[in-house]
Design a protein around this motif. Structure first.
Motif, PDB file in Angstrom:
ATOM      1  N   GLY A 184      -4.153   0.640   4.836  1.00  0.00           N
ATOM      2  CA  GLY A 184      -4.354   1.924   4.176  1.00  0.00           C
ATOM      3  C   GLY A 184      -3.052   2.693   4.070  1.00  0.00           C
ATOM      4  N   LEU A 185      -2.744   3.166   2.875  1.00  0.00           N
ATOM      5  CA  LEU A 185      -1.537   3.961   2.651  1.00  0.00           C
ATOM      6  C   LEU A 185      -1.919   5.442   2.643  1.00  0.00           C
ATOM      7  N   ALA A 186      -1.201   6.224   3.427  1.00  0.00           N
ATOM      8  CA  ALA A 186      -1.533   7.638   3.580  1.00  0.00           C
ATOM      9  C   ALA A 186      -1.458   8.381   2.251  1.00  0.00           C
ATOM     10  N   SER A 187      -2.364   9.334   2.097  1.00  0.00           N
ATOM     11  CA  SER A 187      -2.354  10.192   0.912  1.00  0.00           C
ATOM     12  C   SER A 187      -1.480  11.413   1.166  1.00  0.00           C
ATOM     13  N   ASP A 188      -1.222  12.159   0.098  1.00  0.00           N
ATOM     14  CA  ASP A 188      -0.500  13.430   0.201  1.00  0.00           C
ATOM     15  C   ASP A 188      -1.473  14.594   0.034  1.00  0.00           C
ATOM     16  N   GLY A 189      -2.602  14.509   0.707  1.00  0.00           N
ATOM     17  CA  GLY A 189      -3.588  15.576   0.593  1.00  0.00           C
ATOM     18  C   GLY A 189      -4.751  15.168  -0.283  1.00  0.00           C
ATOM     19  N   VAL A 190      -5.283  16.127  -1.015  1.00  0.00           N
ATOM     20  CA  VAL A 190      -6.523  15.912  -1.757  1.00  0.00           C
ATOM     21  C   VAL A 190      -6.311  15.068  -3.013  1.00  0.00           C
ATOM     22  N   HIS A 191      -5.085  14.962  -3.487  1.00  0.00           N
ATOM     23  CA  HIS A 191      -4.752  14.247  -4.728  1.00  0.00           C
ATOM     24  C   HIS A 191      -5.455  14.918  -5.906  1.00  0.00           C
ATOM     25  N   SER A 192      -6.280  14.233  -6.697  1.00  0.00           N
ATOM     26  CA  SER A 192      -6.841  14.864  -7.901  1.00  0.00           C
ATOM     27  C   SER A 192      -8.338  14.633  -8.050  1.00  0.00           C
ATOM     28  N   ASN A 193      -9.036  14.527  -6.940  1.00  0.00           N
ATOM     29  CA  ASN A 193     -10.486  14.305  -6.996  1.00  0.00           C
ATOM     30  C   ASN A 193     -11.213  15.247  -6.041  1.00  0.00           C
ATOM     31  N   GLY A 194     -12.415  15.608  -6.422  1.00  0.00           N
ATOM     32  CA  GLY A 194     -13.241  16.445  -5.562  1.00  0.00           C
ATOM     33  C   GLY A 194     -12.947  17.929  -5.653  1.00  0.00           C
ATOM     34  N   TYR A 195     -12.206  18.353  -6.673  1.00  0.00           N
ATOM     35  CA  TYR A 195     -11.782  19.753  -6.716  1.00  0.00           C
ATOM     36  C   TYR A 195     -12.897  20.730  -7.083  1.00  0.00           C
ATOM     37  N   ASP A 315      -2.033 -13.607   7.363  1.00  0.00           N
ATOM     38  CA  ASP A 315      -0.712 -14.079   7.774  1.00  0.00           C
ATOM     39  C   ASP A 315       0.420 -13.403   7.015  1.00  0.00           C
ATOM     40  N   SER A 316       0.100 -12.563   6.031  1.00  0.00           N
ATOM     41  CA  SER A 316       1.114 -11.795   5.306  1.00  0.00           C
ATOM     42  C   SER A 316       1.093 -10.322   5.673  1.00  0.00           C
ATOM     43  N   ALA A 317       0.127  -9.924   6.489  1.00  0.00           N
ATOM     44  CA  ALA A 317      -0.098  -8.491   6.730  1.00  0.00           C
ATOM     45  C   ALA A 317       1.125  -7.800   7.310  1.00  0.00           C
ATOM     46  N   GLU A 318       1.775  -8.403   8.287  1.00  0.00           N
ATOM     47  CA  GLU A 318       2.933  -7.754   8.910  1.00  0.00           C
ATOM     48  C   GLU A 318       4.089  -7.620   7.933  1.00  0.00           C
ATOM     49  N   THR A 319       4.333  -8.672   7.146  1.00  0.00           N
ATOM     50  CA  THR A 319       5.418  -8.623   6.162  1.00  0.00           C
ATOM     51  C   THR A 319       5.144  -7.584   5.090  1.00  0.00           C
ATOM     52  N   VAL A 320       3.910  -7.574   4.590  1.00  0.00           N
ATOM     53  CA  VAL A 320       3.538  -6.607   3.555  1.00  0.00           C
ATOM     54  C   VAL A 320       3.627  -5.186   4.096  1.00  0.00           C
ATOM     55  N   ALA A 321       3.129  -4.965   5.306  1.00  0.00           N
ATOM     56  CA  ALA A 321       3.187  -3.634   5.911  1.00  0.00           C
ATOM     57  C   ALA A 321       4.627  -3.171   6.081  1.00  0.00           C
ATOM     58  N   ALA A 322       5.503  -4.065   6.536  1.00  0.00           N
ATOM     59  CA  ALA A 322       6.912  -3.709   6.731  1.00  0.00           C
ATOM     60  C   ALA A 322       7.565  -3.345   5.399  1.00  0.00           C
ATOM     61  N   THR A 323       7.203  -4.082   4.352  1.00  0.00           N
ATOM     62  CA  THR A 323       7.741  -3.784   3.020  1.00  0.00           C
ATOM     63  C   THR A 323       7.299  -2.408   2.549  1.00  0.00           C
ATOM     64  N   LEU A 324       6.044  -2.073   2.790  1.00  0.00           N
ATOM     65  CA  LEU A 324       5.522  -0.772   2.388  1.00  0.00           C
ATOM     66  C   LEU A 324       6.180   0.360   3.173  1.00  0.00           C
ATOM     67  N   VAL A 325       6.376   0.150   4.454  1.00  0.00           N
ATOM     68  CA  VAL A 325       7.054   1.155   5.276  1.00  0.00           C
ATOM     69  C   VAL A 325       8.483   1.364   4.787  1.00  0.00           C
ATOM     70  N   ALA A 326       9.177   0.269   4.483  1.00  0.00           N
ATOM     71  CA  ALA A 326      10.547   0.355   3.973  1.00  0.00           C
ATOM     72  C   ALA A 326      10.610   1.096   2.646  1.00  0.00           C
ATOM     73  N   GLY A 328       8.821   3.636   2.006  1.00  0.00           N
ATOM     74  CA  GLY A 328       8.524   5.042   2.240  1.00  0.00           C
ATOM     75  C   GLY A 328       7.077   5.377   2.508  1.00  0.00           C
ATOM     76  N   GLU A 329       6.224   4.349   2.645  1.00  0.00           N
ATOM     77  CA  GLU A 329       4.805   4.619   2.879  1.00  0.00           C
ATOM     78  C   GLU A 329       4.471   4.696   4.365  1.00  0.00           C
ATOM     79  N   THR A 330       3.464   5.502   4.678  1.00  0.00           N
ATOM     80  CA  THR A 330       2.865   5.506   6.016  1.00  0.00           C
ATOM     81  C   THR A 330       1.667   4.574   5.954  1.00  0.00           C
ATOM     82  N   VAL A 331       1.701   3.523   6.773  1.00  0.00           N
ATOM     83  CA  VAL A 331       0.728   2.435   6.658  1.00  0.00           C
ATOM     84  C   VAL A 331      -0.156   2.374   7.896  1.00  0.00           C
ATOM     85  N   HIS A 332      -1.459   2.253   7.671  1.00  0.00           N
ATOM     86  CA  HIS A 332      -2.427   2.109   8.753  1.00  0.00           C
ATOM     87  C   HIS A 332      -3.208   0.813   8.536  1.00  0.00           C
ATOM     88  N   ARG A 333      -3.347   0.029   9.578  1.00  0.00           N
ATOM     89  CA  ARG A 333      -4.190  -1.168   9.511  1.00  0.00           C
ATOM     90  C   ARG A 333      -5.617  -0.714   9.790  1.00  0.00           C
TER      91      ARG A 333
END
Length: 350
Positions: A184-195, A315-326, A328-333
């Motif tokens: 899961g990649l962190a959001s920046d708040g409410v985004h554009s739904n549910g307003y 088997d790709s989860a750690e590599t993919v997560a590291a790429t996303l962090v690099a 600029g994303e905040t990543v949650h498993r």
């Protein structure tokens, strides 16, 4: 036709062609700053040209998406803060495109209002150009419609249209299997739904847009806190696809995790998510408390802190997560794919 005296003009009817021309000249530099390989023409023609071969594609499949930003527009209109709503517009379209496995190539916008105010329109479209620049898409055209009598004074509407491409055979979702990991990649708040619900909660709380936010926020006012633009996931998502075996991407928009994640899962497979793997952002905690919104409603109305889900082979989860962090994303498993259907939750949001 005969007669004497001054005849009516389009301006007399409320449409200012000169203002429209002035707007086009104002936004040309912003649009030009989004140029990318493949763009063949700028603003001003009857249509825009794009060369897929020049963009680097050998056997491309085109992908198209269109969207708006919903009633978040009302907050922008009522506060007069319109410089970032264009980023929302782009994000809602290109974040969807990348979920199909496509790279966004170009974008067009539709801006409609009752009376064209050049400065406001320019700020909106410059925001659109900024969203395009951040996502690697070219702003190659659009439509500005001045329609007296159709909109209340100061009101406007926005729609966006994005086109992307991928090489044939690279479409997502693909090969999703039991045991795949959900990042899961962190959001920046409410985004554009549910307003519509957000605005209802604010009204029930008796708050104004200029007041201090009743939750932890960097913005000085409630209006500014709720106008934080939708996060653009395009470049990190494309990087993750190159890094490992990404099987699917789900943009968490209206319907939340509950309804959007199943859209990328094949028949017979569901998702198991541990709600304790990330912290609920303060804005959602406040909305839930002030509006008496239950957890299940929160999860199917808002992104609840997760704006995009990457489904990847274990088997790709750690590599993919590291790429996303690099990138600029905040990543949650947050969970994994299981046999079944829909989304099963464990733990509690908090």
């Amino acid at each position: 036709m005969t007669g004497s005296g001054k005849g009516l003009t389009y301006a007399d009817a409320g449409v200012d062609i000169d203002a429209g021309n002035s707007l086009v000249e104002r936004i040309k530099p912003a649009a030009a700053a989004t140029a990318r390989p493949g763009v063949m023409s700028g603003l001003g023609g009857f249509g825009a040209l794009f060369d897929l071969k020049a963009a680097g594609y050998a056997d491309p499949v085109l992908v198209a998406a269109t969207d708006g930003v919903g009633t978040k527009l009302k907050i922008a209109i009522e506060t007069g803060v319109v410089s970032t709503i264009g980023i929302d517009l782009v994000a809602m379209c290109v974040n969807d495109l990348v979920c199909q496995g496509a790279e966004p190539l170009f974008f067009l916008d539709y801006f409609a209002t009752g009376k064209l105010e050049t400065e406001i329109a320019a700020q909106i479209i410059e925001g659109i150009a900024e969203g395009c620049r951040r996502s690697g898409a070219a702003l190659i055209g659009g439509e500005t419609a001045e329609m007296p009598g159709m909109y209340a004074p100061g009101d406007f509407d926005l729609a966006g249209f994005a086109v992307g491409a991928m090489e044939r055979g690279k479409a997502l979702p693909q090969d999703v299997a039991e045991g795949d990991v959900l990042l899961g990649l962190a959001s920046d708040g409410v985004h554009s739904n549910g307003y519509s619900l957000v605005r209802r909660v604010v009204d029930l709380a008796g708050l104004g847009w200029s007041e201090a936010p009743p939750f932890e926020a960097e913005a000085p006012t409630l209006g500014a806190a709720l106008l934080v633009p939708t996060r653009l996931y395009v470049r990190p998502a494309l990087a993750s696809m190159r890094a490992g075996r990404v099987h699917a991407l789900a943009h968490i928009t209206g319907g939340g995790l509950t309804e959007n994640l199943p859209r990328v899962l094949p028949e017979g497979l569901g998702a198991e998510i541990d709600l304790g793997t990330w912290s609920l952002p303060p804005v959602f905690t406040w909305l839930a408390e002030a509006g008496g919104i239950g957890e299940s409603e929160l999860l199917k109305t808002f992104n609840s802190g997760i704006g995009m889900v990457v489904v990847t082979a274990a088997d790709s989860a750690e590599t993919v997560a590291a790429t996303l962090v690099a990138a600029g994303e905040t990543v949650h498993r947050i969970g994994h794919v299981v046999v079944g259907h829909g989304v099963r939750y464990s733990g509690r949001l908090g």
